[in-house]
Design a protein around this motif. Sequence first.
Motif, mmCIF file in Angstrom:
data_model
loop_
_atom_site.group_PDB
_atom_site.id
_atom_site.type_symbol
_atom_site.label_atom_id
_atom_site.label_comp_id
_atom_site.label_asym_id
_atom_site.label_seq_id
_atom_site.Cartn_x
_atom_site.Cartn_y
_atom_site.Cartn_z
ATOM 1 N N UNK A 133 1.278 -1.227 -0.291
ATOM 2 C CA UNK A 133 0.147 0.078 -0.182
ATOM 3 C C UNK A 133 1.051 1.422 -0.088
ATOM 4 N N UNK A 134 0.474 2.166 -0.567
ATOM 5 C CA UNK A 134 1.602 3.293 -0.836
ATOM 6 C C UNK A 134 1.390 3.985 0.706
ATOM 7 N N UNK A 135 1.989 4.818 1.406
ATOM 8 C CA UNK A 135 2.194 5.387 2.719
ATOM 9 C C UNK A 135 2.751 6.399 2.249
ATOM 10 N N UNK A 136 2.910 7.620 2.682
ATOM 11 C CA UNK A 136 3.361 9.096 3.023
ATOM 12 C C UNK A 136 4.692 8.792 3.124
ATOM 13 N N UNK A 137 5.503 8.755 2.325
ATOM 14 C CA UNK A 137 7.238 9.052 2.446
ATOM 15 C C UNK A 137 7.345 7.834 2.541
ATOM 16 N N UNK A 138 7.299 6.808 1.802
ATOM 17 C CA UNK A 138 7.595 5.474 1.997
ATOM 18 C C UNK A 138 8.472 5.468 0.863
ATOM 19 N N UNK A 139 8.817 4.640 0.474
ATOM 20 C CA UNK A 139 8.949 3.561 -1.101
ATOM 21 C C UNK A 139 9.370 1.999 -0.490
ATOM 22 N N UNK A 140 9.202 1.094 -1.612
ATOM 23 C CA UNK A 140 9.389 -0.191 -1.014
ATOM 24 C C UNK A 140 10.338 -0.638 -1.721
ATOM 25 N N UNK A 167 11.356 -1.509 -7.374
ATOM 26 C CA UNK A 167 11.038 -0.239 -5.987
ATOM 27 C C UNK A 167 9.908 0.263 -6.558
ATOM 28 N N UNK A 168 8.850 0.638 -5.644
ATOM 29 C CA UNK A 168 7.123 0.820 -5.528
ATOM 30 C C UNK A 168 7.385 2.384 -4.671
ATOM 31 N N UNK A 169 7.346 3.459 -5.509
ATOM 32 C CA UNK A 169 7.056 4.676 -4.479
ATOM 33 C C UNK A 169 5.803 5.314 -5.158
#
Length: 195
Positions: A133-140, A167-169
């Motif tokens: 899931x997208x989160x503010x300020x988080x990349x995977x 990379x998921x941003x």
Amino acid sequence: MHIHAIPANEYRRERWKNGLGWTREIVRSPVGAEDWDWRLSIAEIDRDCDFSTFDGVDRILVLLGGEGMRLEFADGERVELHPPYGHVAFAGERALHCRLLAGPTRDFNLMWRRGRIQAELMRRPLVGPMVFFAEAGVSWAVHVLAGRAHFQDRPEAATLEAGDTAVLSAPAAGEPARVILSGGGELLVIRLRRR
């Protein structure tokens, strides 16, 4: 979420900072920046050597291939990494010497600026869908250790084979706020949160 798939044959080979070895850089953020916030790479170690030091950087090293190594820190601590996937976290300022246990190794490196980023690395089996899931300020970042994976809800995204990374941003306008990764195998999953 935005997906940036990076096949293993596109990793950029370069000398270590101290000139004593080689690494294949997977990705750095910001892309191309000398003063990066975080960086993923795969080191190729074919002889005993000193590691480069990185002030203000924290590191996690994961053994990908070979029979292992012993890290000898200048303060006297010793750590041995053995297959499969032995790993160690340490501060980049710490001087250390690497002794190979039985021939060359390949090693995954996660490095991040400790004042800017919080990072977490997990080794996970992929035995069905995994949702990000997208989160503010988080990349995977997802690195495929074995097997293959695909984004089942994003058919336009490339399938990931063993050795590839994605990379998921944060999503751009119109992109969904989650992605579903499916397949079978084993992954390194990295969560990178801006402080």
